[in-house]
Design a protein around this motif. Structure first.
Motif, PDB file in Angstrom:
ATOM      1  N   ILE A  25       0.848  -1.200   0.000  1.00  0.00           N
ATOM      2  CA  ILE A  25       0.000   0.000   0.000  1.00  0.00           C
ATOM      3  C   ILE A  25       0.880   1.245   0.000  1.00  0.00           C
ATOM      4  O   ILE A  25       0.620   2.208  -0.724  1.00  0.00           O
ATOM      5  CB  ILE A  25      -0.936  -0.013   1.221  1.00  0.00           C
ATOM      6  CG1 ILE A  25      -1.900  -1.194   1.138  1.00  0.00           C
ATOM      7  CG2 ILE A  25      -1.736   1.292   1.296  1.00  0.00           C
ATOM      8  CD1 ILE A  25      -2.736  -1.391   2.395  1.00  0.00           C
ATOM      9  N   TRP A  26       1.926   1.237   0.832  1.00  0.00           N
ATOM     10  CA  TRP A  26       2.867   2.355   0.841  1.00  0.00           C
ATOM     11  C   TRP A  26       3.423   2.604  -0.555  1.00  0.00           C
ATOM     12  O   TRP A  26       3.532   3.744  -1.012  1.00  0.00           O
ATOM     13  CB  TRP A  26       4.019   2.064   1.795  1.00  0.00           C
ATOM     14  CG  TRP A  26       3.777   2.469   3.208  1.00  0.00           C
ATOM     15  CD1 TRP A  26       2.941   3.442   3.660  1.00  0.00           C
ATOM     16  CD2 TRP A  26       4.393   1.896   4.365  1.00  0.00           C
ATOM     17  NE1 TRP A  26       2.996   3.500   5.024  1.00  0.00           N
ATOM     18  CE2 TRP A  26       3.874   2.572   5.486  1.00  0.00           C
ATOM     19  CE3 TRP A  26       5.319   0.879   4.550  1.00  0.00           C
ATOM     20  CZ2 TRP A  26       4.267   2.271   6.794  1.00  0.00           C
ATOM     21  CZ3 TRP A  26       5.708   0.568   5.848  1.00  0.00           C
ATOM     22  CH2 TRP A  26       5.186   1.265   6.955  1.00  0.00           C
ATOM     23  N   THR A  29       1.017   4.356  -2.769  1.00  0.00           N
ATOM     24  CA  THR A  29       0.668   5.734  -2.406  1.00  0.00           C
ATOM     25  C   THR A  29       1.566   6.764  -3.086  1.00  0.00           C
ATOM     26  O   THR A  29       1.133   7.888  -3.335  1.00  0.00           O
ATOM     27  CB  THR A  29       0.729   5.953  -0.881  1.00  0.00           C
ATOM     28  OG1 THR A  29       2.064   5.708  -0.399  1.00  0.00           O
ATOM     29  CG2 THR A  29      -0.258   5.062  -0.155  1.00  0.00           C
ATOM     30  N   ALA A  32      -0.078   7.406  -6.296  1.00  0.00           N
ATOM     31  CA  ALA A  32      -1.372   8.057  -6.058  1.00  0.00           C
ATOM     32  C   ALA A  32      -1.177   9.524  -5.689  1.00  0.00           C
ATOM     33  O   ALA A  32      -1.945  10.392  -6.116  1.00  0.00           O
ATOM     34  CB  ALA A  32      -2.131   7.324  -4.953  1.00  0.00           C
ATOM     35  N   ILE A  33      -0.149   9.819  -4.875  1.00  0.00           N
ATOM     36  CA  ILE A  33       0.134  11.211  -4.516  1.00  0.00           C
ATOM     37  C   ILE A  33       0.495  12.009  -5.757  1.00  0.00           C
ATOM     38  O   ILE A  33       0.013  13.133  -5.957  1.00  0.00           O
ATOM     39  CB  ILE A  33       1.278  11.285  -3.476  1.00  0.00           C
ATOM     40  CG1 ILE A  33       0.844  10.666  -2.147  1.00  0.00           C
ATOM     41  CG2 ILE A  33       1.714  12.735  -3.250  1.00  0.00           C
ATOM     42  CD1 ILE A  33       1.967  10.481  -1.160  1.00  0.00           C
ATOM     43  N   ARG A  49      -5.975  14.234   3.107  1.00  0.00           N
ATOM     44  CA  ARG A  49      -5.657  12.815   3.243  1.00  0.00           C
ATOM     45  C   ARG A  49      -5.628  12.393   4.702  1.00  0.00           C
ATOM     46  O   ARG A  49      -6.236  11.389   5.084  1.00  0.00           O
ATOM     47  CB  ARG A  49      -4.296  12.544   2.586  1.00  0.00           C
ATOM     48  CG  ARG A  49      -3.714  11.187   2.926  1.00  0.00           C
ATOM     49  CD  ARG A  49      -2.273  11.062   2.470  1.00  0.00           C
ATOM     50  NE  ARG A  49      -1.720   9.762   2.815  1.00  0.00           N
ATOM     51  CZ  ARG A  49      -0.490   9.362   2.489  1.00  0.00           C
ATOM     52  NH1 ARG A  49       0.305  10.170   1.800  1.00  0.00           N
ATOM     53  NH2 ARG A  49      -0.059   8.162   2.845  1.00  0.00           N
ATOM     54  N   TYR A  85       5.627  14.671   5.135  1.00  0.00           N
ATOM     55  CA  TYR A  85       4.668  14.431   4.054  1.00  0.00           C
ATOM     56  C   TYR A  85       4.502  15.647   3.150  1.00  0.00           C
ATOM     57  O   TYR A  85       4.343  15.501   1.929  1.00  0.00           O
ATOM     58  CB  TYR A  85       3.316  14.005   4.633  1.00  0.00           C
ATOM     59  CG  TYR A  85       3.238  12.543   4.940  1.00  0.00           C
ATOM     60  CD1 TYR A  85       2.783  11.631   3.998  1.00  0.00           C
ATOM     61  CD2 TYR A  85       3.634  12.049   6.179  1.00  0.00           C
ATOM     62  CE1 TYR A  85       2.719  10.274   4.276  1.00  0.00           C
ATOM     63  CE2 TYR A  85       3.573  10.690   6.475  1.00  0.00           C
ATOM     64  CZ  TYR A  85       3.113   9.807   5.515  1.00  0.00           C
ATOM     65  OH  TYR A  85       3.056   8.467   5.789  1.00  0.00           O
ATOM     66  N   SER A 217      -8.187  10.578  -5.694  1.00  0.00           N
ATOM     67  CA  SER A 217      -6.846  10.353  -5.134  1.00  0.00           C
ATOM     68  C   SER A 217      -6.833  10.613  -3.633  1.00  0.00           C
ATOM     69  O   SER A 217      -6.261   9.834  -2.858  1.00  0.00           O
ATOM     70  CB  SER A 217      -5.820  11.257  -5.826  1.00  0.00           C
ATOM     71  OG  SER A 217      -5.710  10.973  -7.189  1.00  0.00           O
ATOM     72  N   LEU A 221      -6.131   7.896  -0.750  1.00  0.00           N
ATOM     73  CA  LEU A 221      -4.968   8.055   0.134  1.00  0.00           C
ATOM     74  C   LEU A 221      -5.393   8.081   1.595  1.00  0.00           C
ATOM     75  O   LEU A 221      -4.701   7.540   2.467  1.00  0.00           O
ATOM     76  CB  LEU A 221      -4.213   9.338  -0.226  1.00  0.00           C
ATOM     77  CG  LEU A 221      -3.388   9.289  -1.509  1.00  0.00           C
ATOM     78  CD1 LEU A 221      -2.944  10.686  -1.918  1.00  0.00           C
ATOM     79  CD2 LEU A 221      -2.174   8.380  -1.327  1.00  0.00           C
ATOM     80  N   ALA A 224      -6.091   4.574   2.594  1.00  0.00           N
ATOM     81  CA  ALA A 224      -4.824   3.858   2.706  1.00  0.00           C
ATOM     82  C   ALA A 224      -4.103   4.213   3.996  1.00  0.00           C
ATOM     83  O   ALA A 224      -3.536   3.346   4.674  1.00  0.00           O
ATOM     84  CB  ALA A 224      -3.937   4.171   1.502  1.00  0.00           C
ATOM     85  N   THR A 225      -4.137   5.498   4.371  1.00  0.00           N
ATOM     86  CA  THR A 225      -3.462   5.939   5.591  1.00  0.00           C
ATOM     87  C   THR A 225      -4.076   5.298   6.822  1.00  0.00           C
ATOM     88  O   THR A 225      -3.365   4.850   7.733  1.00  0.00           O
ATOM     89  CB  THR A 225      -3.542   7.475   5.703  1.00  0.00           C
ATOM     90  OG1 THR A 225      -2.931   8.054   4.550  1.00  0.00           O
ATOM     91  CG2 THR A 225      -2.807   7.968   6.945  1.00  0.00           C
TER      92      THR A 225
END
Length: 312
Positions: A25-26, A29, A32-33, A49, A85, A217, A221, A224-225
């Motif tokens: 997943i990381w 991302t 995706a970012i 996010r 981030y 997106s 995200l 996912a986080t």
């Protein structure tokens, strides 16, 4: 999470599989970012996010109200996360997602550097080897021409993000043992959201509220986080730190693979540099593995202590 729930969960899903899934997943991302940044600003993307992730984590874990110590620790850790981030997202506007992933992974060898500077704790041979390999990999990733070491603005912002991530790891190891992991994660995610959205407001950057691709997106995200935070807390309750750190070293590998599939170029220098960074990341877990193998079994140690020495 109660002990019975954790034990029951372990019987259904291998925790190692959960941690490997988190690294995947990381890796996704990063791309995706980059896709989200094509439609909106870095600060808005990071803030929304983490706001979505914090809300989802509250719904999933339903924790009690955080204690004062968790608010205090969460603020400092969250501020470091915000820097990491935000800088990473801004750097992704200038460099490929796979390159960003490997540069960000430099937080692992940067941890012993910060420990030396802040706490006068020198790294062992594995930490020193990790630093050498990581920066050698960085040199290859930077594609030096004519003996000149060149870094773009995106590279430098991502390196600063890695430094902030290393600081976050040190702060987390200092405060986490005294805090509930779910509540601490929610506080730090909330801090990241508030700081990011506040900074976006101060800069006057527009948020594309009515543009669906940006929200696809951002919501993805955020989900996912929350999964990463929750899955890591659950998985590391069952997996030893040595094994977990080896698993987490897969993050830049997944990101590089995803970036390559998406069209980011990965030449021989990039692959060699990435390999050096991953090797540097694995140096400390490998040292611990060798130390455990070299250590005598517990009964043997107890026998030697009882007899007053080693057999001659």
């Amino acid at each position: 999470m109660t002990h019975s729930t954790a034990t029951e969960g372990r019987g259904k899903i291998p925790p190692e599989l959960v941690l490997v899934s988190i690294t995947m997943i990381w890796g996704f991302t990063f791309l995706a970012i980059k896709l989200g940044l094509a439609h909106g600003g870095a600060l808005a993307l990071v803030g929304l996010r983490f706001a979505i992730g914090a809300v989802l984590l509250v719904v999933i874990t339903r924790p009690s109200w955080p204690r004062l110590a968790e608010w205090r620790a969460g603020f400092f850790i969250g501020a470091s996360l915000f820097a990491g981030y935000a800088l990473q997202a801004q750097g992704l506007t200038d460099i490929a997602s796979s390159r960003s992933a490997f540069f960000t992974a430099l937080y692992v060898p940067l941890v012993p550097v910060l420990q030396l500077l802040l706490f006068r704790k020198p790294p062992g041979w594995s930490g020193l080897l990790a630093i050498i390999l990581a920066f050698a990999g960085l040199a290859l990733l930077a594609h030096p021409k004519g003996g000149v070491f060149r870094l773009s603005l995106g590279d430098m912002l991502t390196l600063a993000a890695a430094l902030a991530c290393a600081l976050e790891i040190i702060l987390l190891s200092r405060y986490a043992p005294r805090c509930n992991p779910q509540r601490l994660a929610i506080v730090q995610m909330s801090v990241v959201a508030v700081l990011s959205l506040g900074a976006n407001l101060l800069t006057g950057a527009a948020v594309p509220w009515g543009y669906p691709p940006f929200w696809y997106s951002t919501i993805g995200l955020g989900a996912a986080t929350s999964v990463i935070m929750f899955g890591q807390a659950w998985g590391q309750a069952h997996v030893p730190a040595l094994r977990a750190s080896v698993i987490f070293a897969m993050e830049p590998v997944w990101a590089g693979a995803v970036g390559a599939v998406a069209g980011d170029p990965m030449g021989l220098a990039t692959i060699a540099g990435a390999g050096m960074i991953v090797t540097g990341i694995l140096a400390e877990p490998f040292r611990r593995f060798l130390a455990r193998k070299a250590a005598p079994p517990a009964p043997a140690r107890a026998a030697r202590q009882t007899s007053g020495g080693t057999p001659g």
